[in-house]
Design a protein around this motif. Structure first.
Motif, mmCIF file in Angstrom:
data_model
loop_
_atom_site.group_PDB
_atom_site.id
_atom_site.type_symbol
_atom_site.label_atom_id
_atom_site.label_comp_id
_atom_site.label_asym_id
_atom_site.label_seq_id
_atom_site.Cartn_x
_atom_site.Cartn_y
_atom_site.Cartn_z
ATOM 1 N N HIS A 97 30.110 -60.869 33.893
ATOM 2 C CA HIS A 97 30.803 -61.845 34.741
ATOM 3 C C HIS A 97 29.801 -62.758 35.426
ATOM 4 N N LYS A 98 28.702 -62.180 35.876
ATOM 5 C CA LYS A 98 27.666 -62.975 36.548
ATOM 6 C C LYS A 98 27.089 -64.017 35.588
ATOM 7 N N LEU A 99 26.875 -63.637 34.340
ATOM 8 C CA LEU A 99 26.356 -64.571 33.347
ATOM 9 C C LEU A 99 27.402 -65.637 32.988
ATOM 10 N N LEU A 100 28.668 -65.250 32.947
ATOM 11 C CA LEU A 100 29.734 -66.209 32.644
ATOM 12 C C LEU A 100 29.891 -67.268 33.740
ATOM 13 N N ARG A 101 29.538 -66.920 34.979
ATOM 14 C CA ARG A 101 29.675 -67.872 36.085
ATOM 15 C C ARG A 101 28.600 -68.951 36.069
ATOM 16 N N LYS A 102 27.567 -68.792 35.249
ATOM 17 C CA LYS A 102 26.531 -69.816 35.143
ATOM 18 C C LYS A 102 27.110 -71.020 34.393
ATOM 19 N N SER A 103 26.750 -72.205 34.840
ATOM 20 C CA SER A 103 27.366 -73.449 34.360
ATOM 21 C C SER A 103 27.364 -73.639 32.851
ATOM 22 N N TRP A 104 26.274 -73.321 32.184
ATOM 23 C CA TRP A 104 26.144 -73.701 30.777
ATOM 24 C C TRP A 104 26.418 -72.578 29.799
ATOM 25 N N THR A 105 26.662 -71.373 30.259
ATOM 26 C CA THR A 105 26.848 -70.234 29.350
ATOM 27 C C THR A 105 27.981 -70.456 28.360
ATOM 28 N N VAL A 106 29.169 -70.696 28.849
ATOM 29 C CA VAL A 106 30.336 -70.809 27.961
ATOM 30 C C VAL A 106 30.248 -72.055 27.067
ATOM 31 N N PRO A 107 29.864 -73.237 27.578
ATOM 32 C CA PRO A 107 29.742 -74.383 26.662
ATOM 33 C C PRO A 107 28.715 -74.159 25.540
ATOM 34 N N ILE A 108 27.586 -73.527 25.847
ATOM 35 C CA ILE A 108 26.590 -73.265 24.805
ATOM 36 C C ILE A 108 27.155 -72.303 23.761
ATOM 37 N N LEU A 109 27.814 -71.245 24.208
ATOM 38 C CA LEU A 109 28.401 -70.287 23.267
ATOM 39 C C LEU A 109 29.517 -70.921 22.441
ATOM 40 N N ALA A 110 30.244 -71.855 23.044
ATOM 41 C CA ALA A 110 31.314 -72.532 22.320
ATOM 42 C C ALA A 110 30.767 -73.349 21.149
ATOM 43 N N LEU A 111 29.569 -73.863 21.299
ATOM 44 C CA LEU A 111 28.973 -74.707 20.258
ATOM 45 C C LEU A 111 28.216 -73.933 19.192
ATOM 46 N N THR A 112 27.798 -72.720 19.478
ATOM 47 C CA THR A 112 26.880 -72.022 18.581
ATOM 48 C C THR A 112 27.537 -70.949 17.721
ATOM 49 N N GLY A 113 28.738 -71.186 17.274
ATOM 50 C CA GLY A 113 29.375 -70.261 16.339
ATOM 51 C C GLY A 113 28.654 -70.273 15.003
ATOM 52 N N THR A 114 28.071 -71.418 14.669
ATOM 53 C CA THR A 114 27.209 -71.562 13.503
ATOM 54 C C THR A 114 25.825 -71.934 14.012
ATOM 55 N N PRO A 115 24.785 -71.735 13.222
ATOM 56 C CA PRO A 115 23.434 -72.051 13.700
ATOM 57 C C PRO A 115 23.284 -73.530 14.082
ATOM 58 N N HIS A 116 22.717 -73.765 15.261
ATOM 59 C CA HIS A 116 22.468 -75.118 15.766
ATOM 60 C C HIS A 116 21.027 -75.229 16.227
ATOM 61 N N ARG A 117 20.455 -76.392 16.015
ATOM 62 C CA ARG A 117 19.127 -76.674 16.544
ATOM 63 C C ARG A 117 19.252 -77.016 18.021
ATOM 64 N N PHE A 118 18.146 -76.891 18.731
ATOM 65 C CA PHE A 118 18.083 -77.214 20.157
ATOM 66 C C PHE A 118 18.582 -78.641 20.394
ATOM 67 N N SER A 119 18.110 -79.582 19.603
ATOM 68 C CA SER A 119 18.480 -80.993 19.791
ATOM 69 C C SER A 119 19.966 -81.236 19.535
ATOM 70 N N ALA A 120 20.556 -80.492 18.625
ATOM 71 C CA ALA A 120 21.989 -80.650 18.348
ATOM 72 C C ALA A 120 22.823 -80.138 19.519
ATOM 73 N N ILE A 121 22.413 -79.019 20.092
ATOM 74 C CA ILE A 121 23.122 -78.484 21.260
ATOM 75 C C ILE A 121 23.006 -79.470 22.415
ATOM 76 N N ARG A 122 21.793 -79.969 22.642
ATOM 77 C CA ARG A 122 21.555 -80.911 23.740
ATOM 78 C C ARG A 122 22.379 -82.182 23.560
ATOM 79 N N SER A 123 22.503 -82.679 22.347
ATOM 80 C CA SER A 123 23.279 -83.915 22.141
ATOM 81 C C SER A 123 24.781 -83.688 22.322
ATOM 82 N N ASP A 124 25.261 -82.481 22.030
ATOM 83 C CA ASP A 124 26.681 -82.184 22.249
ATOM 84 C C ASP A 124 27.003 -81.965 23.725
ATOM 85 N N LEU A 125 26.021 -81.479 24.473
ATOM 86 C CA LEU A 125 26.180 -81.273 25.918
ATOM 87 C C LEU A 125 25.422 -82.396 26.621
ATOM 88 N N ILE A 126 25.987 -83.558 26.643
ATOM 89 C CA ILE A 126 25.309 -84.784 27.047
ATOM 90 C C ILE A 126 24.597 -84.669 28.392
#
Length: 178
Positions: A97-126
């Motif tokens: 729960h403590k980790l889920l309350r961090k701002s970027w945890t859920v959005p990052i996990l939502a994007l990484t169901g398939t392998p993503h590069r650092f730059s791809a994650i960063r561009s999706d999370l503007i």
């Protein structure tokens, strides 16, 4: 749920918990919701106001009667509450729960169901900074929610990140990839 709304929703620590509690049947009364969380009054009030601004919650126009809740879910809030409840059920203990309350945890996990590069994650999370993304990926990797692999098929090797175990279950609960 689109990634922009997910980023806005998770920018307040207790937003997912409040929506999940309302989905599970906890009354929309401020006292009942506050008692069901371990949030401070200030953080709780900020999250509640944030949900109203996102139009996921609304003040109940019939409030005033002792049995009527102060807040109720909007139609968009009902869908978000269903997703929030699924996310919270995947991670039931205090550490997660403590980790889920961090701002970027859920959005990052939502994007990484398939392998993503650092730059791809960063561009999706503007709005994320390199430092915040790097720190979040390290925390998720430490909890075995993200796996970092080195892709060597190209000329230059580069790391890719994908959700695993609990992280993948949260990815599925969000349902962005569907």
């Amino acid at each position: 749920m689109d990634i922009t709304l997910l980023v806005k929703l998770t920018s307040r620590a207790w937003s997912l918990n409040i929506l999940a509690l309302m989905h599970s049947g906890v009354s929309g009364r401020q006292a009942a919701l506050l008692a069901a969380t371990s949030a401070s009054r200030t953080a709780f009030a900020a999250s509640l106001d944030h949900l109203v601004q996102l139009e996921l919650l609304e003040r109940n126009p019939g409030h005033g009667h002792p049995l009527r809740p102060e807040f109720r879910l909007t139609p968009a809030g009902t869908q978000a509450a269903r997703i929030a409840s699924a996310i919270i059920q995947v991670a039931p203990d205090d550490v997660t729960h403590k980790l889920l309350r961090k701002s970027w945890t859920v959005p990052i996990l939502a994007l990484t169901g398939t392998p993503h590069r650092f730059s791809a994650i960063r561009s999706d999370l503007i709005t994320i900074t390199d430092r915040a993304l790097s720190a979040s990926l390290h925390q998720l990797e430490d909890h075995d929610w993200i796996q970092r692999d080195i892709e060597t098929s190209g000329r230059m090797p580069f790391p890719t990140y994908r959700a695993v175990k609990t992280g993948f279950a949260i990815h599925q609960a969000v349902g962005l990839g569907q």
